[in-house]
Write an enzyme that holds these catalytic residues in place. Sequence first.
Site, mmCIF file in Angstrom:
data_model
loop_
_atom_site.group_PDB
_atom_site.id
_atom_site.type_symbol
_atom_site.label_atom_id
_atom_site.label_comp_id
_atom_site.label_asym_id
_atom_site.label_seq_id
_atom_site.Cartn_x
_atom_site.Cartn_y
_atom_site.Cartn_z
ATOM 1 N N MET A 38 -0.240 12.095 6.806
ATOM 2 C CA MET A 38 -1.171 12.162 5.674
ATOM 3 C C MET A 38 -2.574 12.524 6.167
ATOM 4 S SD MET A 38 0.098 9.414 2.896
ATOM 5 C CE MET A 38 -0.621 7.968 3.608
ATOM 6 N N ALA A 40 -6.092 12.496 8.522
ATOM 7 C CA ALA A 40 -6.932 11.502 9.191
ATOM 8 C C ALA A 40 -6.330 11.207 10.564
ATOM 9 C CB ALA A 40 -7.083 10.232 8.346
ATOM 10 N N HIS A 45 -1.061 9.751 15.974
ATOM 11 C CA HIS A 45 -0.487 11.048 15.600
ATOM 12 C C HIS A 45 -0.368 11.963 16.816
ATOM 13 C CE1 HIS A 45 -2.460 9.789 11.666
ATOM 14 N NE2 HIS A 45 -1.204 9.961 11.293
ATOM 15 N N ASP A 158 5.559 2.305 11.410
ATOM 16 C CA ASP A 158 6.098 2.134 10.060
ATOM 17 C C ASP A 158 7.615 1.967 10.188
ATOM 18 O OD1 ASP A 158 3.581 2.712 8.361
ATOM 19 O OD2 ASP A 158 3.635 4.344 9.794
ATOM 20 N N GLN A 161 9.907 2.373 7.151
ATOM 21 C CA GLN A 161 9.965 3.793 6.771
ATOM 22 C C GLN A 161 10.908 4.556 7.706
ATOM 23 O OE1 GLN A 161 6.386 6.258 5.757
ATOM 24 N NE2 GLN A 161 6.543 6.891 7.887
ATOM 25 N N VAL A 192 -3.093 1.476 16.087
ATOM 26 C CA VAL A 192 -3.965 2.522 15.565
ATOM 27 C C VAL A 192 -3.465 2.925 14.176
ATOM 28 C CG1 VAL A 192 -4.862 4.837 15.984
ATOM 29 C CG2 VAL A 192 -4.398 3.325 17.912
HETATM 30 P P1 AMP Z 1 0.529 8.535 8.360
HETATM 31 O O1 AMP Z 1 -0.384 9.715 8.522
HETATM 32 O O2 AMP Z 1 -0.170 7.214 8.435
HETATM 33 O O3 AMP Z 1 1.464 8.683 7.196
HETATM 34 O O4 AMP Z 1 1.448 8.548 9.648
HETATM 35 C C1 AMP Z 1 2.179 9.677 10.027
HETATM 36 C C2 AMP Z 1 3.153 9.305 11.099
HETATM 37 O O5 AMP Z 1 2.445 8.770 12.209
HETATM 38 C C3 AMP Z 1 4.149 8.223 10.643
HETATM 39 O O6 AMP Z 1 5.431 8.549 11.151
HETATM 40 C C4 AMP Z 1 3.596 6.982 11.278
HETATM 41 O O7 AMP Z 1 4.581 6.012 11.539
HETATM 42 C C5 AMP Z 1 3.019 7.522 12.550
HETATM 43 N N1 AMP Z 1 1.991 6.634 13.082
HETATM 44 C C6 AMP Z 1 0.904 6.142 12.437
HETATM 45 N N2 AMP Z 1 0.211 5.311 13.244
HETATM 46 C C7 AMP Z 1 0.894 5.271 14.420
HETATM 47 C C8 AMP Z 1 0.703 4.576 15.657
HETATM 48 N N3 AMP Z 1 -0.324 3.751 15.847
HETATM 49 N N4 AMP Z 1 1.611 4.775 16.641
HETATM 50 C C9 AMP Z 1 2.665 5.603 16.458
HETATM 51 N N5 AMP Z 1 2.894 6.281 15.322
HETATM 52 C C10 AMP Z 1 2.025 6.109 14.319
#
Ligand code: AMP
Length: 294
Positions: A38, A40, A45, A158, A161, A192
């Site tokens: 998403m 940011a 990421h 997640d 998910q 993070v």
């Molecule tokens: P998001 O942009 O928050 O929807 O996250 C995109 C992807 O990055 C998802 O698969 C999340 O599980 C993964 N993600 C977010 N934060 C972390 C993290 N701290 N460590 C590993 N993967 C992450």
Amino acid sequence: MDSRNEPRTGGVPTIVETRRELAELRPHLGTVALVPTMGALHEGHRSLFRLAAEHADTVVASIFVNPLQFGPNEDYERYPRTFDADLEVCAAEGVRAVFAPSTAEMYPAPQVVTVNPGPMGGVLEGEFRPGFFDGVLTVVAKLLNMVRPDTAVFGEKDAQQLALVRRMVRDLALPVRIVGAPTLRDPDGLAVSSRNVYLSPAERTTALALSAALFAARDAADGGGPDRPLAAARTVLREAETADPPLHVDYLTLVDPDTFAEIPGGSAHGGAAILAVAARVGATRLIDNIHLVL
Ligand code: AMP
């Protein structure tokens, strides 16, 4: 060396905004590992992009803040949107293409048919965020159909998910391999997250109780079942509930890693488990989890 395999560090990713452009580009990408996000973008990421690069010729990122997975009182409007900085992250990590559809491109008509996550989607995050996993699985299914990756990478951060995406791929026979990536943490332990930018310094200090509780549980897991790790985590959270600002715990639950069925305290369950926690501090809601061996 095929040109698509050349190192692309510093290269500008191709920005793709429509399904049509994506379909035109796709035959030129070789095998693709997709990282849905998403935006940011942060270090977490980045770690997914690096892992994705190990699994395919080409890494594609999607950046889409999915309205379908936000509840009416959630942070859809204020969710951080940092597209220019995200592109720089993608360029630095060798991401070859960024799929960034508009909401109208993703949802040209009201989304009548959605993916039902089943019982696993009704617990933990699904209980506190009704409709959340319908929204997540629906957008993930659409992204998979549009990008047609060979592999898709999701973070263990997640965990529910990730488990539901694996289950959807199995139950709907989707032709993609799902890879899970370990949770990236700041040096103080906090997982993070794009939402960490909402935290004031004092809130961030309180928020450290999430990871501290999980680490306490891991240290207390001694092969003797769920009770000691659960008690250790609860002690840490209880203290944070009286901190200033206080932590408000939504849940702290031990679950089976595959089904997310609860492993209740007092049971004789042994083996692999996930301890999942969700809590609010100020206006920010955070989640975290850890793998345990009970
Ligand atoms: P998001 O942009 O928050 O929807 O996250 C995109 C992807 O990055 C998802 O698969 C999340 O599980 C993964 N993600 C977010 N934060 C972390 C993290 N701290 N460590 C590993 N993967 C992450």
